[in-house]
Write an enzyme that holds these catalytic residues in place. Structure first.
Site, short mmCIF file in Angstrom:
data_model
loop_
_atom_site.label_atom_id
_atom_site.label_comp_id
_atom_site.label_asym_id
_atom_site.label_seq_id
_atom_site.Cartn_x
_atom_site.Cartn_y
_atom_site.Cartn_z
N TYR A 1 11.60 5.23 -5.49
CA TYR A 1 12.00 5.64 -4.15
C TYR A 1 11.80 4.51 -3.16
O TYR A 1 11.17 3.49 -3.47
CB TYR A 1 11.24 6.90 -3.71
CG TYR A 1 9.79 6.68 -3.31
CD1 TYR A 1 8.82 6.40 -4.27
CD2 TYR A 1 9.39 6.76 -1.98
CE1 TYR A 1 7.50 6.20 -3.90
CE2 TYR A 1 8.07 6.56 -1.60
CZ TYR A 1 7.12 6.29 -2.57
OH TYR A 1 5.82 6.09 -2.21
N LYS B 1 7.73 1.02 -7.34
CA LYS B 1 7.58 2.12 -6.39
C LYS B 1 8.09 3.42 -7.01
O LYS B 1 9.18 3.90 -6.69
CB LYS B 1 8.32 1.78 -5.08
CG LYS B 1 7.90 2.65 -3.90
CD LYS B 1 8.40 2.06 -2.61
CE LYS B 1 8.25 2.99 -1.43
NZ LYS B 1 6.86 3.30 -1.10
N GLU C 1 -5.59 -1.01 -2.33
CA GLU C 1 -4.75 -0.69 -1.17
C GLU C 1 -5.06 0.73 -0.71
O GLU C 1 -5.92 1.39 -1.28
CB GLU C 1 -3.26 -0.83 -1.53
CG GLU C 1 -2.84 0.02 -2.71
CD GLU C 1 -1.43 -0.28 -3.23
OE1 GLU C 1 -0.59 -0.76 -2.46
OE2 GLU C 1 -1.19 0.00 -4.42
N LEU D 1 1.33 -2.22 -4.49
CA LEU D 1 2.74 -2.23 -4.10
C LEU D 1 2.98 -3.44 -3.20
O LEU D 1 2.17 -3.74 -2.32
CB LEU D 1 3.10 -0.95 -3.35
CG LEU D 1 4.61 -0.85 -3.08
CD1 LEU D 1 5.36 -0.49 -4.36
CD2 LEU D 1 4.93 0.15 -2.00
N1 PMP Z 1 1.06 0.62 -0.92
C1 PMP Z 1 1.40 1.85 -1.32
C2 PMP Z 1 0.68 2.48 -2.47
C3 PMP Z 1 2.43 2.55 -0.67
O1 PMP Z 1 2.79 3.78 -1.08
C4 PMP Z 1 3.08 1.94 0.44
C5 PMP Z 1 4.15 2.66 1.20
N2 PMP Z 1 5.23 2.99 0.42
C6 PMP Z 1 2.68 0.65 0.83
C7 PMP Z 1 1.66 0.01 0.11
C8 PMP Z 1 3.32 -0.07 1.98
O2 PMP Z 1 4.61 -0.50 1.64
P1 PMP Z 1 5.73 -0.67 2.75
O3 PMP Z 1 5.19 -1.59 3.79
O4 PMP Z 1 6.86 -1.25 2.02
O5 PMP Z 1 5.99 0.70 3.29
#
Ligand code: PMP
Length: 286
Positions: free
Chosen positions: A33, A150, A182, A206
């Site tokens: 996603y 993701k 994270e 991620l």
């Molecule tokens: N880490 C995780 C586990 C996440 O789910 C997200 C948000 N999707 C992020 C980091 C941040 O990613 P982004 O800045 O692309 O939203």
């Protein structure tokens, strides 16, 4: 107004969008996603989200069903049809419906299931939490080893969010081998002096689209960036802490496991990074 969603080439009222019980997204969490923020009716950092979508699909051996231009057209159509000013567009691609349940992937590939919908969130960029900061607790990171993809396997991050709620705070930070990976749905940072410290990219986290932009802006603003793991104790002793994500942008963190970070109030550097991020991203929004 009934929400219009996108399902496999069609724009439908949400109640008419139906997916098979045999869809591998439903049975196996076999899908990926993306979430793109909308501010003032425009998409924020859309190219970044398209690039990560392609990568996630490729890592799982799935063909990207659309070109970036087609994805963009679908996003814009949904934003228009649902009159979204501020909010987000959610996109999901699953490995489709093979007609039965089986661990083996359908081979050759079958048509994926493609779903997109919008959620409105007026005033998204004026989240009051940016002024008060958020509190986090730490919990063990027991997710699988490919967090760089993701996928829609979000059970443990959901449990982490609920653990935070139960503890009366805003989010959880995952810890593995003594170091923060994270947040449940965001990347984590600490600041010491003029130096921003955040975990380096690997399969462990991620690769946040917001992370990439914020680190770029930080360097441009003469801040130092150090990409390495940090501990909870280090975070508790830092001058500032913050998280980034596509929907929270840059959000200060003021407490970690019950210990105030810095003064216990949002710090100047995180506030400045949030300001720069929003300013720059609004300029390039499409
Ligand atoms: N880490 C995780 C586990 C996440 O789910 C997200 C948000 N999707 C992020 C980091 C941040 O990613 P982004 O800045 O692309 O939203």
């Amino acid at each position: 107004m009934t929400r219009t969603v996108y399902l496999n080439g069609e724009y439908l009222p949400e109640a008419e969008a139906k997916i098979s019980i045999f869809d591998r997204g439903f049975l196996m969490a076999d899908g990926v996603y993306e979430v793109t923020s909308v501010l003032g009716g425009k998409l924020i950092d859309f190219a970044g989200h398209c690039a990560r979508l392609s990568r996630s699909l490729a890592e799982l051996g799935m063909t990207n069903p659309h070109t970036d231009a087609e994805w963009q057209a679908i996003h814009h159509e949904l934003v228009t049809r649902n009159a979204v000013i501020d909010g987000m567009v959610y996109l999901q691609v699953t490995r489709g419906n093979p007609g039965d349940r089986s661990f083996a992937f359908p081979d050759p590939e079958i048509a994926p299931t493609v779903v997109l919908f919008t959620q409105s969130n007026p005033g998204l960029a004026d989240n009051p939490m940016a002024k008060t900061g958020m509190k986090v607790i730490s919990i063990p990171d027991v997710r699988w080893g490919r967090r760089d993809i993701k996928t829609v396997q979000l059970l443990y991050p959901s449990m982490g969010k609920m653990a935070a709620k139960k503890a009366g705070v805003d989010d959880s930070w995952f810890v593995e081998d003594g170091h923060v990976t994270e947040g449940t749905s965001n990347n984590a940072y600490i600041i010491k002096g003029n130096r921003i410290i955040t975990r380096q990219l690997s399969h462990d986290i991620l690769h946040g689209i917001t992370r990439a932009a914020v680190l770029r802006f930080a360097v441009e603003a003469q801040m130092e960036v150090e990409e390495r793991p940090f501990t909870i104790a280090e975070a508790q002793g830092a001058d500032e802490a913050f998280i980034t994500s596509a929907s929270a942008f840059v959000m200060p963190v003021v407490e970690v496991d019950g210990v105030a970070v810095g003064t216990g109030a949002p710090g100047k550097i995180a506030a400045r990074l949030r300001e720069i991020y929003l300013e720059e991203m609004l300029k390039s929004a499409i």
